[in-house]
Design a protein around this motif. Structure first.
Motif, PDB file in Angstrom:
ATOM      1  N   ARG A   1      24.380  -3.841  57.498  1.00 56.26           N
ATOM      2  CA  ARG A   1      25.854  -3.885  57.274  1.00 56.26           C
ATOM      3  C   ARG A   1      25.871  -3.329  55.616  1.00 56.26           C
ATOM      4  O   ARG A   1      25.255  -3.776  54.988  1.00 56.26           O
ATOM      5  N   TYR A   2      26.946  -2.630  55.318  1.00 62.80           N
ATOM      6  CA  TYR A   2      27.371  -2.255  53.986  1.00 62.80           C
ATOM      7  C   TYR A   2      28.817  -2.354  53.934  1.00 62.80           C
ATOM      8  O   TYR A   2      29.619  -1.859  54.601  1.00 62.80           O
TER       9      TYR A   2
ATOM     10  N   ARG B   1      25.160   5.880  52.526  1.00 65.29           N
ATOM     11  CA  ARG B   1      24.846   7.135  52.553  1.00 65.29           C
ATOM     12  C   ARG B   1      23.533   7.027  52.047  1.00 65.29           C
ATOM     13  O   ARG B   1      22.735   7.993  52.308  1.00 65.29           O
ATOM     14  N   GLU B   2      23.355   6.267  50.788  1.00 63.55           N
ATOM     15  CA  GLU B   2      22.119   6.106  50.050  1.00 63.55           C
ATOM     16  C   GLU B   2      20.869   5.644  50.904  1.00 63.55           C
ATOM     17  O   GLU B   2      19.815   6.287  50.708  1.00 63.55           O
ATOM     18  N   ALA B   3      21.326   4.705  51.815  1.00 70.29           N
ATOM     19  CA  ALA B   3      20.143   4.156  52.473  1.00 70.29           C
ATOM     20  C   ALA B   3      20.026   4.829  54.128  1.00 70.29           C
ATOM     21  O   ALA B   3      18.919   4.396  54.632  1.00 70.29           O
ATOM     22  N   LEU B   4      20.802   5.846  54.366  1.00 68.63           N
ATOM     23  CA  LEU B   4      20.681   6.501  55.606  1.00 68.63           C
ATOM     24  C   LEU B   4      19.467   7.239  55.709  1.00 68.63           C
ATOM     25  O   LEU B   4      19.062   7.940  54.871  1.00 68.63           O
TER      26      LEU B   4
ATOM     27  N   VAL C   1      23.346   2.492  62.297  1.00 68.02           N
ATOM     28  CA  VAL C   1      22.678   2.353  63.264  1.00 68.02           C
ATOM     29  C   VAL C   1      21.916   3.601  63.834  1.00 68.02           C
ATOM     30  O   VAL C   1      22.013   4.458  63.311  1.00 68.02           O
ATOM     31  N   ASP C   2      20.876   3.224  64.705  1.00 69.77           N
ATOM     32  CA  ASP C   2      20.061   4.504  65.204  1.00 69.77           C
ATOM     33  C   ASP C   2      21.115   5.148  66.236  1.00 69.77           C
ATOM     34  O   ASP C   2      22.224   4.813  66.694  1.00 69.77           O
ATOM     35  N   ASN C   3      20.779   6.399  66.149  1.00 69.32           N
ATOM     36  CA  ASN C   3      21.800   7.691  66.625  1.00 69.32           C
ATOM     37  C   ASN C   3      21.922   7.249  68.018  1.00 69.32           C
ATOM     38  O   ASN C   3      22.850   7.418  68.527  1.00 69.32           O
ATOM     39  N   GLU C   4      20.844   7.011  68.657  1.00 73.11           N
ATOM     40  CA  GLU C   4      20.664   6.500  70.184  1.00 73.11           C
ATOM     41  C   GLU C   4      21.830   5.349  70.373  1.00 73.11           C
ATOM     42  O   GLU C   4      21.972   5.389  71.602  1.00 73.11           O
ATOM     43  N   ASN C   5      21.937   4.621  69.389  1.00 73.65           N
ATOM     44  CA  ASN C   5      22.800   3.226  69.922  1.00 73.65           C
ATOM     45  C   ASN C   5      24.230   3.560  69.591  1.00 73.65           C
ATOM     46  O   ASN C   5      24.973   2.688  70.094  1.00 73.65           O
ATOM     47  N   PHE C   6      24.631   4.516  68.970  1.00 71.41           N
ATOM     48  CA  PHE C   6      25.881   4.877  68.748  1.00 71.41           C
ATOM     49  C   PHE C   6      26.727   4.878  70.015  1.00 71.41           C
ATOM     50  O   PHE C   6      28.012   4.421  69.813  1.00 71.41           O
TER      51      PHE C   6
ATOM     52  N   ARG D   1      32.336   6.999  63.875  1.00 70.95           N
ATOM     53  CA  ARG D   1      31.238   7.688  62.949  1.00 70.95           C
ATOM     54  C   ARG D   1      31.689   8.248  61.630  1.00 70.95           C
ATOM     55  O   ARG D   1      32.908   8.726  61.797  1.00 70.95           O
ATOM     56  N   VAL D   2      30.970   8.008  60.718  1.00 67.30           N
ATOM     57  CA  VAL D   2      31.284   8.440  59.535  1.00 67.30           C
ATOM     58  C   VAL D   2      30.496   9.769  58.934  1.00 67.30           C
ATOM     59  O   VAL D   2      29.233   9.413  59.176  1.00 67.30           O
ATOM     60  N   GLN D   3      31.085  10.787  58.281  1.00 68.78           N
ATOM     61  CA  GLN D   3      30.112  11.885  57.930  1.00 68.78           C
ATOM     62  C   GLN D   3      29.356  11.463  56.878  1.00 68.78           C
ATOM     63  O   GLN D   3      29.511  10.624  55.895  1.00 68.78           O
ATOM     64  N   PRO D   4      27.923  12.084  56.792  1.00 66.66           N
ATOM     65  CA  PRO D   4      27.028  11.436  55.851  1.00 66.66           C
ATOM     66  C   PRO D   4      27.104  11.835  54.562  1.00 66.66           C
ATOM     67  O   PRO D   4      26.703  11.104  53.628  1.00 66.66           O
TER      68      PRO D   4
END
Length: 60
Positions: A13-14, A21-24, A41-46, A56-59
């Motif tokens: 959580r952020y 974005r820095e931690a992605l 989250v992992d892409n597969e869990n979205f 979803r938020v743009q990176p």
């Protein structure tokens, strides 16, 4: 950890989208919940959490 009913999704959580974005990392996505918090989250869990209002938020 995101908890929805009996489902637990590993997540970090952020409060600030720029910090998220820095931690992605590769194969991860940033999502925003209904309370304004950001999660990585992992892409597969979205798809598992999207029906519960996670957006979803743009990176960048």
């Amino acid at each position: 950890m995101i908890k929805i009913d009996d489902m637990q999704i590993p997540a970090e959580r952020y409060e600030d989208v720029d910090r998220a974005r820095e931690a992605l990392q590769q194969d991860e996505v940033i999502v925003k919940d209904n309370e304004g918090s950001y999660w990585i989250v992992d892409n597969e869990n979205f798809p598992k959490i999207e029906p519960y209002g996670y957006e979803r938020v743009q990176p960048r």
